[in-house]
Design an enzyme around this catalytic site. Structure first.
Site, PDB file in Angstrom:
ATOM      1  N   HIS A 223       1.186  -5.867  12.969  1.00 17.65           N
ATOM      2  CA  HIS A 223       1.373  -5.010  14.137  1.00 17.65           C
ATOM      3  C   HIS A 223       1.825  -5.804  15.354  1.00 17.65           C
ATOM      4  CE1 HIS A 223      -0.589  -1.997  11.595  1.00 17.65           C
ATOM      5  NE2 HIS A 223       0.286  -1.233  12.202  1.00 17.65           N
TER       6      HIS A 223
ATOM      7  N   ARG B  32       2.057   6.249  17.046  1.00 17.67           N
ATOM      8  CA  ARG B  32       0.878   5.519  16.546  1.00 17.67           C
ATOM      9  C   ARG B  32      -0.240   5.659  17.583  1.00 17.67           C
ATOM     10  NH1 ARG B  32       4.917   1.593  14.571  1.00 17.67           N
ATOM     11  NH2 ARG B  32       4.460   1.117  12.396  1.00 17.67           N
TER      12      ARG B  32
ATOM     13  N   ARG C 247       0.736  10.940  14.766  1.00 16.62           N
ATOM     14  CA  ARG C 247      -0.075  10.523  13.623  1.00 16.62           C
ATOM     15  C   ARG C 247      -1.522  10.423  14.076  1.00 16.62           C
ATOM     16  NH1 ARG C 247       0.852   4.812  10.809  1.00 16.62           N
ATOM     17  NH2 ARG C 247      -0.059   3.988  12.707  1.00 16.62           N
TER      18      ARG C 247
ATOM     19  N   GLU D 109       1.850   6.386   1.801  1.00 13.73           N
ATOM     20  CA  GLU D 109       1.820   4.931   1.906  1.00 13.73           C
ATOM     21  C   GLU D 109       0.903   4.283   0.877  1.00 13.73           C
ATOM     22  OE1 GLU D 109       1.073   3.980   6.066  1.00 13.73           O
ATOM     23  OE2 GLU D 109      -0.466   5.508   6.250  1.00 13.73           O
TER      24      GLU D 109
ATOM     25  N   ASN E 199       5.692   0.209   5.220  1.00 12.18           N
ATOM     26  CA  ASN E 199       4.970  -1.044   5.492  1.00 12.18           C
ATOM     27  C   ASN E 199       3.743  -1.149   4.587  1.00 12.18           C
ATOM     28  OD1 ASN E 199       6.782  -1.147   7.552  1.00 12.18           O
ATOM     29  ND2 ASN E 199       5.332  -0.577   9.147  1.00 12.18           N
ATOM     30  N   ASP E 200       2.990  -0.059   4.548  1.00 15.02           N
ATOM     31  CA  ASP E 200       1.802  -0.071   3.698  1.00 15.02           C
ATOM     32  C   ASP E 200       2.147   0.199   2.245  1.00 15.02           C
ATOM     33  OD1 ASP E 200      -0.455  -0.758   5.263  1.00 15.02           O
ATOM     34  OD2 ASP E 200      -0.241   1.123   6.345  1.00 15.02           O
TER      35      ASP E 200
ATOM     36  N   ARG F  73       0.424  -7.485   3.897  1.00 13.52           N
ATOM     37  CA  ARG F  73       1.543  -7.467   4.846  1.00 13.52           C
ATOM     38  C   ARG F  73       1.364  -8.454   5.990  1.00 13.52           C
ATOM     39  NH1 ARG F  73       0.884  -1.479   7.682  1.00 13.52           N
ATOM     40  NH2 ARG F  73       2.023  -2.287   9.450  1.00 13.52           N
TER      41      ARG F  73
ATOM     42  N   CYS G 111       9.200   6.161   8.156  1.00 14.04           N
ATOM     43  CA  CYS G 111       8.898   5.646   9.493  1.00 14.04           C
ATOM     44  C   CYS G 111       8.401   4.212   9.446  1.00 14.04           C
ATOM     45  CB  CYS G 111       7.886   6.544  10.204  1.00 14.04           C
ATOM     46  SG  CYS G 111       6.297   6.577   9.381  1.00 14.04           S
TER      47      CYS G 111
HETATM   48  C1  PEP Z   1       3.670   2.116   7.551  1.00 14.45           C
HETATM   49  O1  PEP Z   1       2.673   1.753   6.916  1.00 14.45           O
HETATM   50  O2  PEP Z   1       4.845   1.998   7.132  1.00 14.45           O
HETATM   51  C2  PEP Z   1       3.505   2.716   8.892  1.00 14.45           C
HETATM   52  C3  PEP Z   1       4.533   3.218   9.538  1.00 14.45           C
HETATM   53  O3  PEP Z   1       2.267   2.658   9.450  1.00 14.45           O
HETATM   54  P1  PEP Z   1       1.662   1.336  10.168  1.00 14.45           P
HETATM   55  O4  PEP Z   1       2.753   0.303  10.233  1.00 14.45           O
HETATM   56  O5  PEP Z   1       1.199   1.748  11.510  1.00 14.45           O
HETATM   57  O6  PEP Z   1       0.565   0.969   9.232  1.00 14.45           O
HETATM   58 MG    MG Z   2       0.731   2.405   7.585  1.00 12.26          MG
END
Ligand code: PEP
Ligand code: MG
Length: 591
Positions: free
Chosen positions: A200, A307, A343, A442, A465-466, A476, A513
């Site tokens: 993040h 977020r 979200r 995810e 991402n997840d 990650r 996203c």
């Molecule tokens: C993701 O996991 O792709 C996502 C957009 O959520 P975050 O990056 O906030 O976990």
């Molecule tokens: Mg995520």
């Protein structure tokens, strides 16, 4: 950049996480500590030591309150409330009693006693594999060095929120809350020893448009404050002592960048439409209400991911329903009639509350996070859902749940929404009765049961991402295995396709996203796989749009067809790069 380095230069290579080039003096953060020596005091001096300690604590408190006031005025109350955690350290009776005990029992000077006790606390917290507790260790060390400076009568150490001159921060690590506190006017860029592209902290650097490199291993130990560097956030290269020749070459790169920026400005208000006429919904990801302005300036068509957890971290108390309502309403009315996808709270993983101690977990990303947390912390969830519902009366709001891993969670969450809708109706409070509800896809299990989930939802949003970290079992946040974190892994390509198919069979839409949507190299693949909407970080909306406007859907579909039949992540990536470079070379010339 030529290889090897020009004479006199040193080069460090890491993971580029936020594009841009900057140069300047570095400031090594978090390393310097005043040297503390133990002095044997006589019995008669001990009460004077305790007095000195008390005075230093009062002085520190005044300093922190002063900084807090300035930050609140300049950056907002949420940023100011970061210092509440620092003030709490000064009020920690257990800690202070122990310091006094060390002064008395060991007949020690105040700075030695304070340093020894506080460092023992901080080291214990820092050693625990838990980001929340590690952040508390950072708070404790911040406060400790202020108290010690006051006891020793030396100037305060660097304060990242108030830098005297522009500089590039070099440090071992920055937490998301550290990053949120950076003095944006004076931080030209930052580099860290650890980290990865989808942590993040990296995501925030992109949002703040600060060039950044992570995973530089030992850079914070090897460099000294004041050294001159060139930071290339495109390639992940940090050049120490760049020669005139290197600076000249980068000057040319920057000139190309300016000409690209002009091209991107030209298409700002134009639609994201492919050469063969396919309209793509291109929206932006945001983290706070104030980002609505950046969304407008990016040419995005609304918000694909808000977020909301950033409203909750770095503050002493959870935001009330009213405060949340204000934030959601502000974004929705600023962007009306464009849609804003809010979200629900995605805490846990690497994002923690400063006001709510969360348990230490061995695997926080597999633990009590996101929807799992909300379904148990009902009051927090209730306030957020009511705030979102109320704000939905004022704009085009959609809502989605993070990290849904199966139908049960979805049913429970939807059940609660119905319950709170009833409450609001009984209270005669307006909300959008047809508020569209979606879920983030995810986890691999969500992909597998997507056809069941789709029956209860209006849209999916793929959180790549997840999804990548859970499907490939690659943390990650971990730079040691960052090379295994492959968005073009055949498994990921197939999971995205399967999600799209399940959604379209039920006539619901699918967006992406995660950070894949912010990468112009990967957007043709996503569109070819049938994704309907892309939501990118605001600074990356223009390059993604630029590429879409040069793409034919036939090319995107051929690319997806190739990827679905290919067994190698790197071959898929090369194909994606070839297509993107061929249709939009201007986007890549500067790198
Ligand atoms: C993701 O996991 O792709 C996502 C957009 O959520 P975050 O990056 O906030 O976990
Ligand atoms: Mg995520």
């Amino acid at each position: 950049m030529p290889e090897p380095p020009n004479k006199g230069e040193r080069i460090f290579r890491g993971i580029p996480v936020s594009a841009g080039v900057c140069r300047g003096k570095i400031l090594v953060f978090g390393r310097t500590r005043p040297s503390i020596i133990k002095r044997e005091m006589s019995d008669g001096d001990l009460s004077e030591e305790i007095n000195r300690l008390e005075k230093a604590l009062v002085q520190t408190r005044h300093q922190i309150l002063g900084v807090q006031r300035k930050v609140s005025q300049g950056m907002g109350a949420a940023e100011g409330s970061i210092f509440d955690a620092h003030l709490l350290v000064l009020e920690d009776r257990t800690l202070l009693d122990e310091v006094v005990r060390v002064i008395q029992q060991e007949k020690a000077n105040a700075e030695y006693a304070f340093h020894t006790v506080a460092e023992r606390y901080a080291a214990t917290l820092a050693a625990i594999e838990d980001d929340y507790l590690r952040e508390r260790a950072t708070d404790m060390r911040d406060v400790t060095s202020r108290v010690l400076n006051n006891l020793l009568g030396v100037e305060a150490e660097i304060d990242l929120r108030h830098l005297k001159e522009p500089c590039i921060i070099v440090t071992h690590d920055l937490t998301p809350s550290n990053t949120a506190q950076l003095d944006k006017r004076n931080v030209l860029g930052f580099v860290t020893d650890v980290g990865s592209k989808t942590s993040h902290t990296a995501i925030m650097a992109r949002h703040m448009r600060i060039p950044a490199i992570v995973g530089l291993k030992t850079v914070s130990e090897e460099l000294e404050t004041g050294e001159y560097v060139l930071l290339d956030g495109f390639t992940g290269m940090l050049v120490v002592n760049p020669t005139d020749q290197t600076l000249f070459q980068y000057g040319q790169i920057m000139r190309k960048k300016v000409s690209l920026e002009e091209k991107l400005r030209d298409i700002l208000l134009k639609p994201a439409v492919t050469l063969d006429g396919q309209r793509v919904l291109l929206s932006a990801n945001i983290e706070q209400a104030a980002d609505a302005e950046a969304v407008k300036n990016s040419g995005a068509e609304g918000v694909g991911l808000f977020r909301t957890e950033y409203l909750f971290i770095n503050r002493q108390h959870a935001p009330s329903e009213e405060q949340q309502y204000e934030s959601y309403r502000e974004v929705a009315s600023a962007l009306k009639p464009m849609a804003v996808v809010i979200r629900t709270l995605d805490l846990g993983g690497d994002k923690f509350l400063s006001h709510l101690p969360m348990p230490t977990e061995v695997n926080p990303f597999l633990g009590w996070r996101a929807i799992r947390f909300c379904l148990q912390e009902r009051e927090i969830f209730r306030e957020q859902l009511r705030a979102i519902l109320r704000a939905s009366a004022e704009g085009n709001i959609k809502m989605m749940y993070p990290m849904i891993s199966g139908l049960d969670e979805l049913r429970q969450a939807n059940g609660l929404v119905e319950e709170y809708k009833l409450e609001l109706r009984q209270q005669n409070i307006a909300f959008d009765e047809t508020l569209p509800i979606g879920a983030m896809i995810e986890t691999p299990s969500a992909v597998i049961v997507a056809d069941s989930l789709a029956k209860h939802l209006k849209f999916f949003s793929i959180g790549t991402n997840d999804l990548i970290q859970y499907s490939l079992a690659v943390d990650r946040m971990n730079e040691k295995i960052a090379h295994l974190y492959e968005p073009t892994h055949p498994a990921i390509v197939r999971l995205i396709k399967s999600t799209v198919d399940s959604a379209h069979r039920r006539n619901i839409s699918v967006s992406v996203c995660g950070e894949m949507a912010s990468d112009p190299v990967l957007s043709p693949l996503l569109l070819g796989l049938g994704v309907d909407e892309l939501s990118a970080a605001p600074p990356l909306v223009p390059p993604v749009k630029f590429l879409i406007r040069r793409l034919k859907m036939t090319e995107a579909k051929d690319l997806a067809e190739f990827a679905l039949n290919c067994e190698s992540a790197s071959e898929i990536l090369v194909r994606c790069q070839e297509l993107a470079h061929q249709i939009a070379p201007a986007l890549f010339e500067e790198k």
